[in-house]
Motif scaffolding. Structure first.
Motif, PDB file in Angstrom:
ATOM      1  N   UNK A   1     -30.288 -41.981  26.510  1.00  0.00           N
ATOM      2  CA  UNK A   1     -29.835 -41.216  27.718  1.00  0.00           C
ATOM      3  C   UNK A   1     -30.296 -39.605  27.228  1.00  0.00           C
ATOM      4  N   UNK A   2     -30.041 -38.927  28.317  1.00  0.00           N
ATOM      5  CA  UNK A   2     -30.452 -37.544  28.221  1.00  0.00           C
ATOM      6  C   UNK A   2     -29.357 -36.598  28.890  1.00  0.00           C
ATOM      7  N   UNK A   3     -29.865 -35.384  29.259  1.00  0.00           N
ATOM      8  CA  UNK A   3     -28.954 -34.439  29.948  1.00  0.00           C
ATOM      9  C   UNK A   3     -28.595 -34.773  31.355  1.00  0.00           C
ATOM     10  N   UNK A   4     -27.259 -34.409  31.540  1.00  0.00           N
ATOM     11  CA  UNK A   4     -26.920 -34.902  33.137  1.00  0.00           C
ATOM     12  C   UNK A   4     -26.637 -33.564  33.651  1.00  0.00           C
ATOM     13  N   UNK A   5     -27.016 -33.280  35.071  1.00  0.00           N
ATOM     14  CA  UNK A   5     -26.922 -32.214  35.782  1.00  0.00           C
ATOM     15  C   UNK A   5     -26.050 -32.453  36.999  1.00  0.00           C
ATOM     16  N   UNK A   6     -24.845 -31.878  37.380  1.00  0.00           N
ATOM     17  CA  UNK A   6     -24.348 -32.095  38.282  1.00  0.00           C
ATOM     18  C   UNK A   6     -24.242 -31.133  39.610  1.00  0.00           C
ATOM     19  N   UNK A   7     -24.587 -31.330  40.833  1.00  0.00           N
ATOM     20  CA  UNK A   7     -24.540 -30.259  41.680  1.00  0.00           C
ATOM     21  C   UNK A   7     -23.310 -30.371  42.276  1.00  0.00           C
ATOM     22  N   UNK A   8     -22.808 -29.042  42.287  1.00  0.00           N
ATOM     23  CA  UNK A   8     -21.521 -28.674  42.883  1.00  0.00           C
ATOM     24  C   UNK A   8     -21.539 -28.583  44.441  1.00  0.00           C
ATOM     25  N   UNK A   9     -20.301 -29.239  45.093  1.00  0.00           N
ATOM     26  CA  UNK A   9     -20.185 -28.943  46.172  1.00  0.00           C
ATOM     27  C   UNK A   9     -19.203 -28.366  46.831  1.00  0.00           C
ATOM     28  N   UNK A  10     -19.082 -27.208  47.630  1.00  0.00           N
ATOM     29  CA  UNK A  10     -18.288 -26.460  47.837  1.00  0.00           C
ATOM     30  C   UNK A  10     -18.336 -26.125  49.581  1.00  0.00           C
ATOM     31  N   UNK A  11     -17.060 -25.865  50.009  1.00  0.00           N
ATOM     32  CA  UNK A  11     -17.049 -25.643  51.700  1.00  0.00           C
ATOM     33  C   UNK A  11     -15.928 -24.639  51.785  1.00  0.00           C
ATOM     34  N   UNK A 121     -19.716 -46.408  39.829  1.00  0.00           N
ATOM     35  CA  UNK A 121     -19.894 -46.378  38.451  1.00  0.00           C
ATOM     36  C   UNK A 121     -21.186 -46.240  38.025  1.00  0.00           C
ATOM     37  N   UNK A 122     -21.372 -45.360  36.912  1.00  0.00           N
ATOM     38  CA  UNK A 122     -22.621 -44.987  36.579  1.00  0.00           C
ATOM     39  C   UNK A 122     -22.547 -45.408  34.702  1.00  0.00           C
ATOM     40  N   UNK A 123     -23.506 -46.154  34.215  1.00  0.00           N
ATOM     41  CA  UNK A 123     -23.645 -46.214  32.893  1.00  0.00           C
ATOM     42  C   UNK A 123     -25.059 -46.077  32.398  1.00  0.00           C
ATOM     43  N   UNK A 124     -25.046 -46.055  31.013  1.00  0.00           N
ATOM     44  CA  UNK A 124     -26.577 -46.207  30.455  1.00  0.00           C
ATOM     45  C   UNK A 124     -26.781 -47.219  29.402  1.00  0.00           C
ATOM     46  N   UNK A 125     -27.812 -48.038  29.728  1.00  0.00           N
ATOM     47  CA  UNK A 125     -28.060 -49.166  28.847  1.00  0.00           C
ATOM     48  C   UNK A 125     -29.433 -48.904  28.486  1.00  0.00           C
ATOM     49  N   UNK A 126     -29.673 -49.113  27.108  1.00  0.00           N
ATOM     50  CA  UNK A 126     -31.070 -49.007  26.668  1.00  0.00           C
ATOM     51  C   UNK A 126     -32.066 -47.866  27.115  1.00  0.00           C
ATOM     52  N   UNK A 127     -31.431 -46.793  27.205  1.00  0.00           N
ATOM     53  CA  UNK A 127     -32.030 -45.539  27.650  1.00  0.00           C
ATOM     54  C   UNK A 127     -32.364 -45.340  29.041  1.00  0.00           C
ATOM     55  N   UNK A 128     -31.887 -46.330  29.785  1.00  0.00           N
ATOM     56  CA  UNK A 128     -31.820 -46.324  31.291  1.00  0.00           C
ATOM     57  C   UNK A 128     -30.375 -46.296  32.038  1.00  0.00           C
TER      58      UNK A 128
END
Lengths: 324, 259
Positions: A1-11, A121-128
């Motif tokens: 796994x590597x970095x995670x980017x999260x896009x913020x939502x605002x209204x 749900x989001x997981x990481x297994x064997x680099x994917x």
């Protein structure tokens, strides 16, 4: 796994809850794999959201411009594409909202990165990454893998990850970014927001809601349930199919696109229990469901259930109340 | 105004008991009733309404085997002028591949608007429409609950969460994904479907489209399908209607509601 980017939502000047939910889950994954968590904020000048996001991420990349005050899929796509091409994050998460649904598939084509939508749900297994999604109206779940790629895109369902109240941490860095000078004019321009929830009754204020769904069958049948609601001193509400058919105005609708309600008791008659509806009754004290399908998903979230014809139960309730 | 509308045939699942297939990656479809995806039904109605007020044509497109022509005949009966079925053969499809196939066929057609449903009630992905828009280079909006053409623009309404709509103006040509409730889809009679049998329906095999292997390779794969995890669930109240009613009134009163 590597970095995670999260896009913020605002209204309308507020960061939406789904943003904090995504940051909470992403931080958990980043901690497990010792990677950095980045929040991406595209907003109007001096929106003031960055500090709030910094408490939940290692850093916040801020793109401020008057044109970004409200969501625009053309501008979001152009800016995010450049960020992703340059930084190559392992995963980029976007809210599975109307705006996220307008952005993520276009960004997937533009970047060439694979996309899975509405992940619970989001997981990481064997680099994917591996994601869990609901299919067939939530009757089944699926475990989904991706074609190998330098990065992956996901949209995340609201309410799938619930952060505790103390989800804040040592503030991360806030880094102002330049808006690309050569951004094309967007093909869509914002006109106005329209409140569709306002009407002659306010279902959010009721102690007792009698709520009808697809099981009502015909428009003529609504009168008999309205009569029951009146006799109980309850307010009448409904799920999406009833509004789609124009049988009740939108201000009666409970659920993600309607209203979230918090009555002491919620009596659901002929409501199957799609997640969009259930998301609107998490604040209810007690949920009682009547549905002739014993396998209806509503019974998974209800406190009490009756597997019977809703009209039979409604008529019996009326008789009891008349005799009392 | 020429409108293209993309439709899909899906199994009717709301009242059905679903069985996971032997391979564990899908469902048994033999006993299920097939019908037009609910969102697509609204998209066809919207396309036909636009044609009725603005003039122009409506073309309905689907990807599927010959049985899925039912949804095209239905669209023709509702008022579409012609229909195209793209036959995928035995190919495995995901939202990405579907969008590439549709784009290849649509790019040579005349149109001002392309409409799809917000999502299909099988995989519930909601990605084909907007991927198609990006591939064709069109402006786009998702979860649309109102469309009013205004010359080279359209005034559109998008349903947001929490009882809020967003109104905007969008340049044509455009792709819009249509939300349920935007209109009241008209009734289609057996006679209407029979009459529509005379309208043009073209079949194109995917192999004839000259798509690259990359465009025909799914980006995602279902590894496993499983039942929702067990919950404690509701306490079920059994018995005849009168005793159930008495019990419900008792519960409601116990929770502090006077009725």
């Amino acid at each position: 796994m590597g970095e995670i980017y999260v896009v913020a939502e605002h209204r309308k000047g507020e960061v939406r809850e789904i943003t904090f939910e995504m940051l909470f889950k992403a931080r958990e994954l980043c901690r497990t794999f010792s990677h950095r968590l980045t929040a991406l904020l595209l907003a109007g000048k001096d929106a003031g959201f960055a500090d709030d996001l910094a408490k939940r991420a290692d850093r916040v990349l801020v793109f401020e411009n008057d044109r970004l005050e409200t969501f625009n899929s053309d501008l979001h796509k152009e800016i995010l594409n450049r960020v992703i091409q340059k930084d190559q994050p392992f995963m980029t998460w976007i809210a599975h909202t109307s705006w996220g649904m307008d952005l993520a598939p276009a960004l997937s084509v533009k970047t060439g990165l694979p996309l899975a939508t509405d992940c619970v749900d989001i997981q990481a297994e064997d680099g994917r990454p591996i994601v869990i999604r609901q299919i067939y109206s939530g009757k089944l779940f699926s475990r989904v893998s991706f074609k190998e790629s330098p990065g992956y895109l996901m949209t995340v369902r609201s309410g799938a990850f619930l952060p505790p109240d103390d989800a804040e941490m040592e503030p991360g860095e806030v880094l102002k970014q330049d808006i690309p000078a050569d951004l094309a004019e967007p093909r869509k321009t914002f006109v106005e927001f329209v409140d569709t929830g306002a009407g002659e009754i306010d279902i959010t204020q009721a102690d007792l809601l009698v709520s009808i769904g697809r099981g009502i069958g015909e428009e003529e049948n609504i009168a008999t349930i309205r009569e029951l609601a009146d006799r109980m001193g309850a307010t009448l509400s409904c799920s999406r199919p009833v509004v789609d058919k124009n049988w009740l105005p939108k201000f009666h609708q409970v659920g993600t696109s309607g209203k979230s309600v918090r009555p002491k008791v919620y009596l659901a008659l002929g409501i199957s229990g799609a997640f969009q509806h259930v998301a609107g009754i998490t604040g209810a004290g007690t949920v009682i469901a009547v549905n002739k399908d014993r396998k209806a998903p509503i019974f998974r979230v209800a406190d009490y259930g009756v597997a019977d014809d809703l009209f039979k139960v409604a008529n019996a309730l009326k008789e009891k109340l008349a005799g009392a | 105004m020429d409108v293209i509308v993309c439709v899909k045939q899906v199994p009717e699942v709301i009242d059905a008991d679903l069985k996971i297939s032997r391979e564990g990656t899908g469902i048994e479809k033999e006993d299920l009733v097939m019908h037009i995806n609910d969102w697509d039904n609204y998209a066809v109605e919207e396309a036909v309404c636009i044609k009725e007020t603005q003039g122009g044509t409506v073309t309905a497109i689907t990807i599927g085997d010959d049985e899925s022509e039912d949804v095209l005949r239905r669209a023709l009966a509702m008022g579409a002028d012609k229909a195209i079925r793209i036959d995928p053969g035995e190919r495995e499809l995901d939202g990405f591949v579907i969008s590439k196939i549709l784009a290849k066929v649509i790019k040579d057609l005349e149109y001002h608007l392309v409409l799809t449903g917000v999502q299909a009630d099988d995989d519930n992905s909601g990605m084909v429409g907007i991927m198609l828009a990006e591939t064709l280079g069109l402006s786009h909006a998702a979860v649309v609950t109102g469309v009013e053409p205004e010359g080279d623009l359209a005034r559109i309404r998008v349903e947001l969460e929490g009882g809020m709509d967003e109104v905007s103006r969008i340049q044509l040509p455009s792709l819009l994904t249509i939300q349920t409730g935007i209109n009241e889809p008209r009734y289609v009679s057996i006679m209407g479907i029979r009459k529509a049998g005379k309208k043009e329906l073209t079949v194109i095999p995917v192999a004839n489209l000259g798509l690259s292997e990359d465009d025909l390779t799914p980006r995602t794969r279902i590894e496993e399908v499983f039942l929702p995890p067990e919950t404690t669930g509701a306490e079920m109240i059994e018995g005849d209607a009168a005793s159930v009613a008495a019990e419900l009134i008792k519960i409601i009163k116990e929770k502090g509601v006077s009725i």
